[in-house]
Design an enzyme around this catalytic site. Structure first.
Site, PDB file in Angstrom:
ATOM      1  N   ARG A  23      13.679  -1.224   6.537  1.00 28.68           N
ATOM      2  CA  ARG A  23      14.928  -1.972   6.357  1.00 28.68           C
ATOM      3  C   ARG A  23      15.757  -1.374   5.221  1.00 28.68           C
ATOM      4  O   ARG A  23      15.255  -1.190   4.117  1.00 28.68           O
ATOM      5  CB  ARG A  23      14.632  -3.442   6.069  1.00 28.68           C
ATOM      6  CG  ARG A  23      13.952  -4.177   7.224  1.00 28.68           C
ATOM      7  CD  ARG A  23      13.615  -5.610   6.879  1.00 28.68           C
ATOM      8  NE  ARG A  23      12.568  -5.698   5.854  1.00 28.68           N
ATOM      9  CZ  ARG A  23      12.765  -6.189   4.644  1.00 28.68           C
ATOM     10  NH1 ARG A  23      13.971  -6.615   4.272  1.00 28.68           N
ATOM     11  NH2 ARG A  23      11.771  -6.246   3.785  1.00 28.68           N
ATOM     12  N   TRP A  57       0.828  -1.206   0.000  1.00 27.15           N
ATOM     13  CA  TRP A  57       0.000   0.000   0.000  1.00 27.15           C
ATOM     14  C   TRP A  57       0.860   1.254   0.000  1.00 27.15           C
ATOM     15  O   TRP A  57       0.579   2.216  -0.710  1.00 27.15           O
ATOM     16  CB  TRP A  57      -0.926  -0.049   1.192  1.00 27.15           C
ATOM     17  CG  TRP A  57      -1.991   1.006   1.340  1.00 27.15           C
ATOM     18  CD1 TRP A  57      -2.513   1.429   2.512  1.00 27.15           C
ATOM     19  CD2 TRP A  57      -2.698   1.737   0.324  1.00 27.15           C
ATOM     20  NE1 TRP A  57      -3.493   2.383   2.297  1.00 27.15           N
ATOM     21  CE2 TRP A  57      -3.624   2.587   0.951  1.00 27.15           C
ATOM     22  CE3 TRP A  57      -2.622   1.757  -1.068  1.00 27.15           C
ATOM     23  CZ2 TRP A  57      -4.468   3.463   0.256  1.00 27.15           C
ATOM     24  CZ3 TRP A  57      -3.466   2.627  -1.777  1.00 27.15           C
ATOM     25  CH2 TRP A  57      -4.374   3.455  -1.110  1.00 27.15           C
ATOM     26  N   ASP A  97     -15.591  -0.461   0.899  1.00 28.06           N
ATOM     27  CA  ASP A  97     -14.399  -1.225   1.242  1.00 28.06           C
ATOM     28  C   ASP A  97     -14.754  -2.679   1.520  1.00 28.06           C
ATOM     29  O   ASP A  97     -13.987  -3.601   1.200  1.00 28.06           O
ATOM     30  CB  ASP A  97     -13.730  -0.592   2.464  1.00 28.06           C
ATOM     31  CG  ASP A  97     -12.242  -0.874   2.530  1.00 28.06           C
ATOM     32  OD1 ASP A  97     -11.721  -1.562   1.629  1.00 28.06           O
ATOM     33  OD2 ASP A  97     -11.592  -0.400   3.474  1.00 28.06           O
ATOM     34  N   SER A 120      -7.558  -9.543  -2.132  1.00 27.80           N
ATOM     35  CA  SER A 120      -7.820  -9.364  -0.705  1.00 27.80           C
ATOM     36  C   SER A 120      -7.058 -10.366   0.156  1.00 27.80           C
ATOM     37  O   SER A 120      -7.305 -11.573   0.097  1.00 27.80           O
ATOM     38  CB  SER A 120      -9.319  -9.485  -0.426  1.00 27.80           C
ATOM     39  OG  SER A 120      -9.553  -9.514   0.965  1.00 27.80           O
ATOM     40  N   ARG A 121      -6.177  -9.857   0.996  1.00 33.24           N
ATOM     41  CA  ARG A 121      -5.410 -10.693   1.924  1.00 33.24           C
ATOM     42  C   ARG A 121      -6.324 -11.329   2.966  1.00 33.24           C
ATOM     43  O   ARG A 121      -6.129 -12.474   3.369  1.00 33.24           O
ATOM     44  CB  ARG A 121      -4.355  -9.823   2.595  1.00 33.24           C
ATOM     45  CG  ARG A 121      -3.309 -10.551   3.382  1.00 33.24           C
ATOM     46  CD  ARG A 121      -2.286  -9.563   3.911  1.00 33.24           C
ATOM     47  NE  ARG A 121      -1.665  -8.785   2.842  1.00 33.24           N
ATOM     48  CZ  ARG A 121      -0.938  -7.708   3.013  1.00 33.24           C
ATOM     49  NH1 ARG A 121      -0.754  -7.254   4.243  1.00 33.24           N
ATOM     50  NH2 ARG A 121      -0.397  -7.068   1.992  1.00 33.24           N
ATOM     51  N   ASN A 122      -7.346 -10.587   3.423  1.00 36.39           N
ATOM     52  CA  ASN A 122      -8.244 -11.110   4.445  1.00 36.39           C
ATOM     53  C   ASN A 122      -9.172 -12.184   3.894  1.00 36.39           C
ATOM     54  O   ASN A 122      -9.389 -13.216   4.544  1.00 36.39           O
ATOM     55  CB  ASN A 122      -9.047  -9.959   5.062  1.00 36.39           C
ATOM     56  CG  ASN A 122      -8.173  -9.058   5.916  1.00 36.39           C
ATOM     57  OD1 ASN A 122      -7.874  -9.362   7.054  1.00 36.39           O
ATOM     58  ND2 ASN A 122      -7.738  -7.940   5.341  1.00 36.39           N
ATOM     59  N   LYS A 145     -14.476  -4.332   8.331  1.00 37.96           N
ATOM     60  CA  LYS A 145     -14.712  -5.002   7.045  1.00 37.96           C
ATOM     61  C   LYS A 145     -13.708  -6.112   6.825  1.00 37.96           C
ATOM     62  O   LYS A 145     -13.995  -7.096   6.112  1.00 37.96           O
ATOM     63  CB  LYS A 145     -14.709  -3.978   5.897  1.00 37.96           C
ATOM     64  CG  LYS A 145     -13.406  -3.188   5.736  1.00 37.96           C
ATOM     65  CD  LYS A 145     -12.378  -3.885   4.878  1.00 37.96           C
ATOM     66  CE  LYS A 145     -11.068  -3.115   4.872  1.00 37.96           C
ATOM     67  NZ  LYS A 145     -10.041  -3.784   4.049  1.00 37.96           N
TER      68      LYS A 145
END
Length: 327
Positions: A40, A19, A243, A253-255, A190
């Site tokens: 890093r 993001w 969203d 979507s990671r979720n 969400k």
């Protein structure tokens, strides 16, 4: 649309995940001096050489106009405000390293470890200009310049308008809101509903089940948001419904992917990337139990993520709840 020029305030994007990289890429044409900070040095060095964040946002090239550094002080020197784009678990450490005179825009969609909203955390650390950014904004699409809309919310209307003006691009439309808890918590909850939708996808329950989870999840979001002082209408806007639809249905979507992995008996963690919905489910499930509140989807996701219920058992619990009128 704002005009650019040598007197434009520099913008700092703090966090070089997907993001953060997408935001730096989106803002570069309007803000040639935008700085992207990576925690890093090895990542900062790789980004300077290749201009591609292969680990977090492959296929998106950063323009030469994006300055890249691992020096936090250098990143925010002269900046009018900074976009903080690190996972919620790392927000306290980052805020503590920044001068409170800096305006901060919180871009994570999660809660602090104790369940505190991130905007409350920032205020408790002495930051006077605080905003949150939320909406249906998958990094993979923002990084490619595909059209999107988002919301910046702040109790300071002037700061919200400043952030709006600086973030608007031909491909990103920015709205303002004064409902900080509504916008912030919509983005938080969400993620949990998206995990639930992913559980259904992993069990191959079909489109009807997914639509039901999204719809009932939205009502659950609205009930919780109003207990936290939010305006119910906010949940039906970009930071809530918008969203939620994107996160519960998208291949990016990671979720949602984490829920699908859980349903198939796989690890929900993806290449070490933070799944905010799992943390949030556990935090809010504990809150619901302590306060006698009813958050059935949140509590079901928490039970599955903690191994107290299987996905099939959680589904059975949800389907066998007491019959009632819709609402």
């Amino acid at each position: 649309m704002r005009a650019t020029g040598p007197s434009d305030p520099r913008l700092a994007v703090l966090g070089a995940g997907g993001w953060g990289t997408a935001l730096a890429r989106s803002l570069a044409p309007m803000h040639p001096g935008v700085t992207l900070w990576a925690r890093r040095e090895v990542l900062a060095d790789e980004l300077r050489r290749s201009r591609v964040n292969a680990a977090y946002l492959p296929g998106v090239k950063l323009p030469a106009a994006v300055n890249i550094t691992s020096d936090l002080s250098a990143a925010v020197a002269g900046a009018n405000f900074a976009l903080l784009v690190v996972p919620s678990v790392g927000m306290s450490e980052l805020l503590s390293a920044l001068p409170p005179r800096l305006g901060v825009v919180l871009c994570a969609k999660g809660l602090a470890p104790g369940g505190q909203r991130l905007s409350e955390l920032a205020a408790s650390l002495g930051f006077g200009r605080v905003a949150v950014l939320s909406g249906p904004n998958h990094a993979e699409e923002i990084g490619l310049g595909l059209p999107a809309a988002t919301v910046v919310a702040s109790a300071d209307a002037e700061f919200a308008r400043t952030v709006q003006a600086e973030l608007m691009t031909p491909h990103l439309r920015v709205y303002t809101s004064a409902d900080v808890p509504g916008v912030e918590l919509g983005g938080v909850l969400k993620n949990v509903v998206a995990v639930a939708a992913g559980l259904g996808d992993g069990l191959e329950l079909g489109d009807n089940a997914r639509a039901s989870v999204i719809t009932r999840g939205l009502r659950e979001m609205a009930r919780y948001l109003t207990t936290q002082g939010a305006q119910e209408d906010t949940v039906y806007g970009l930071s809530g419904l918008g969203d939620l639809v994107a996160t519960a249905t998208s291949r990016h979507s990671r979720n949602r992917a984490a829920g699908e992995a859980l349903a198939r008996g796989l690890s929900p963690e993806q290449d070490g990337k933070v799944v905010e919905g799992l943390r949030t489910a556990r935090l809010l499930s504990a809150w619901a139990e302590a306060n006698g509140a009813e958050l059935p989807i949140v509590q079901a996701v928490a039970a599955v993520s903690e191994g107290r219920l299987s996905p099939q058992e959680a589904l059975s619990v949800l389907m066998q709840r007491e019959a009632r009128a819709e609402g």
